[in-house]
Design a protein around this motif. Sequence first.
Motif, PDB file in Angstrom:
ATOM      1  N   SER A 160       0.802  -1.226   0.000  1.00 29.46           N
ATOM      2  CA  SER A 160       0.000   0.000   0.000  1.00 29.46           C
ATOM      3  C   SER A 160       0.837   1.280   0.000  1.00 29.46           C
ATOM      4  O   SER A 160       0.549   2.206  -0.761  1.00 29.46           O
ATOM      5  CB  SER A 160      -0.954  -0.011   1.200  1.00 29.46           C
ATOM      6  N   TRP A 166      -2.088   5.882  -5.222  1.00 30.31           N
ATOM      7  CA  TRP A 166      -2.181   6.770  -4.062  1.00 30.31           C
ATOM      8  C   TRP A 166      -1.200   7.922  -4.184  1.00 30.31           C
ATOM      9  O   TRP A 166      -1.506   9.065  -3.826  1.00 30.31           O
ATOM     10  CB  TRP A 166      -1.902   5.989  -2.774  1.00 30.31           C
ATOM     11  N   ASP A 169      -2.699  10.480  -6.468  1.00 25.90           N
ATOM     12  CA  ASP A 169      -3.771  11.247  -5.822  1.00 25.90           C
ATOM     13  C   ASP A 169      -3.210  12.250  -4.811  1.00 25.90           C
ATOM     14  O   ASP A 169      -3.764  13.343  -4.646  1.00 25.90           O
ATOM     15  CB  ASP A 169      -4.738  10.307  -5.089  1.00 25.90           C
TER      16      ASP A 169
END
Length: 373
Positions: A160, A166, A169
């Motif tokens: 992750s 991510w 973003d």
Amino acid sequence: MTRALSGPSLVRCALTNRSRADMLHSCSPRSFVCFISTISSQLTYRQPPREEKGYGKDELDLKLVDLSKGENFSPTFLRINPKGTVPTLVVPLGNTLSSDMESRYKAITDTEALIAFLDKSRSVMSHTHTTSIAPAPALSPATVALSSTAKSIIALLHSSPASPEWLFDLNARDSFALKTAAPSVSAFLKGRKEALERYLAEDEVNQIQDTTENLLTTLDEADKGDADLSESGKKAREDYFKRTKAIWEVGLAQVLTKLSKEVVGPFALGEQISVVDMHLAAWLHELVILSGGNAQESGGVAIARLEGHVGGGFAFVKDAVSVPASTAMPRATNLEEIAPTPSTTGAKPKLAVVWDALAERPSWQKVFGVKKG
């Protein structure tokens, strides 16, 4: 890699068998079909394996799924992969390769399994009726020890904190960077939001609505100065910057530190290119792009750019010896702003050495459009 919803109503969005068949049979019945997204990391994750393994265009067909339009949530795509994730590799079952019978398919949705399948499916022992005459080198690690290292690196790249999505973003840590990043990120999120509302049930949309709305609140007000924001707007911006600092300066910094210790050089596992480099090439390229660089830069410049963008005092350990200038291959560049040229002698980060080794590969040059000078 791509975040998506799952659940009963995703399955209810399924289209008819005939629609799925029409999509798949637009390609040769003997070919693999790989659905990849328009986000560059997803686009390039699949292309190096195709080039390195020598697949012909009639054997591995790439289909783009526009995540900014939410095409991965469309009934057509969900019928193939109910999880709505990319990449997805669709392959004909072994006993249905004949062109005179209706083919049946299975979908591979895990990135590690997908690349491993592409490696094993074209080799001297392959039974996939390959038509290409290009060499098909084995990319899997040759020893137990290297296999263990490979698994460790691949798991790290797909963790992750290392997610390119991510990092895309959340790629601004001050007001100026936020203003610069806002247009592209906001357009992407709004497109996905509209698709979710169009395709999915209301209860499932609400599962991710809060996260998206909070991001859009900050992005849509990126042009405003701090003094012009409402109290809620100020809090949303502060929260955004806290998240971006955490993901880049803490999470990603830890990933890069571990990765630098694991890779061997000049390729991830040593002298020979391997399946690990298929994961690493796309991931590292995406991070350099997010840091303002491009595929034409030398390893020293690209990794220095990444190091500076991570911020928070992060620094790579310079524990690899670079290639002397007299033996290094020149690389063309058309950069508008020429970055400082690093020394071609002495020590530099291992990831810089890996970048340069990958950049010499025809697969890198073809995928990224880099021309040798």
